[in-house]
Design a protein around this motif. Structure first.
Motif, PDB file in Angstrom:
ATOM      1  N   GLN A  82      17.660  -0.210  67.783  1.00  0.00           N
ATOM      2  CA  GLN A  82      18.856   0.647  67.746  1.00  0.00           C
ATOM      3  C   GLN A  82      18.501   2.092  68.091  1.00  0.00           C
ATOM      4  O   GLN A  82      19.217   2.749  68.870  1.00  0.00           O
ATOM      5  N   VAL A  83      17.408   2.584  67.505  1.00  0.00           N
ATOM      6  CA  VAL A  83      17.008   3.974  67.760  1.00  0.00           C
ATOM      7  C   VAL A  83      16.572   4.142  69.213  1.00  0.00           C
ATOM      8  O   VAL A  83      16.917   5.147  69.867  1.00  0.00           O
ATOM      9  N   ASN A  84      15.838   3.164  69.756  1.00  0.00           N
ATOM     10  CA  ASN A  84      15.379   3.256  71.140  1.00  0.00           C
ATOM     11  C   ASN A  84      16.544   3.194  72.121  1.00  0.00           C
ATOM     12  O   ASN A  84      16.547   3.904  73.135  1.00  0.00           O
ATOM     13  N   ASN A  85      17.539   2.371  71.843  1.00  0.00           N
ATOM     14  CA  ASN A  85      18.718   2.312  72.715  1.00  0.00           C
ATOM     15  C   ASN A  85      19.510   3.614  72.676  1.00  0.00           C
ATOM     16  O   ASN A  85      20.126   3.996  73.661  1.00  0.00           O
ATOM     17  N   LEU A  86      19.444   4.279  71.547  1.00  0.00           N
ATOM     18  CA  LEU A  86      20.156   5.548  71.389  1.00  0.00           C
ATOM     19  C   LEU A  86      19.524   6.630  72.270  1.00  0.00           C
ATOM     20  O   LEU A  86      20.222   7.396  72.907  1.00  0.00           O
TER      21      LEU A  86
END
Length: 88
Positions: A82-86
């Protein structure tokens, strides 16, 4: 209720451990929710910092035997994704 002294102590100790485990798991879940909330609000920097603390809490819970190794790995993976996609 137990009558034997050692059984009485066992009941007491088990209850103390149950409360400690419950508290630790609640703290872990709170950190996970904090990361998810920061991802939802698209706050990249704070999400990365919160992810690090959440990963530490998850690892500690696995180490203590509160959650299974695979569940911990799955939670860390999903949060990191989730953080990497953000940030991408």
């Amino acid at each position: 209720m137990a009558n034997i002294k050692s059984a009485i102590k066992r009941v007491r100790v088990n209850e103390e451990h149950r409360l400690q485990n419950q508290s630790f798991k609640a703290d872990m879940r709170s950190h996970i929710k904090k990361v998810e909330a920061l991802v939802e609000s698209k706050d990249v920097e704070n999400a990365k910092a919160a992810l690090q603390t959440a990963v530490k809490k998850i690892d500690k819970a696995v180490q203590k035997g509160l959650i299974h190794q695979n569940k911990g790995d799955r939670q860390k993976s999903r949060l990191a994704q989730q953080v990497n996609n953000l940030s991408a």
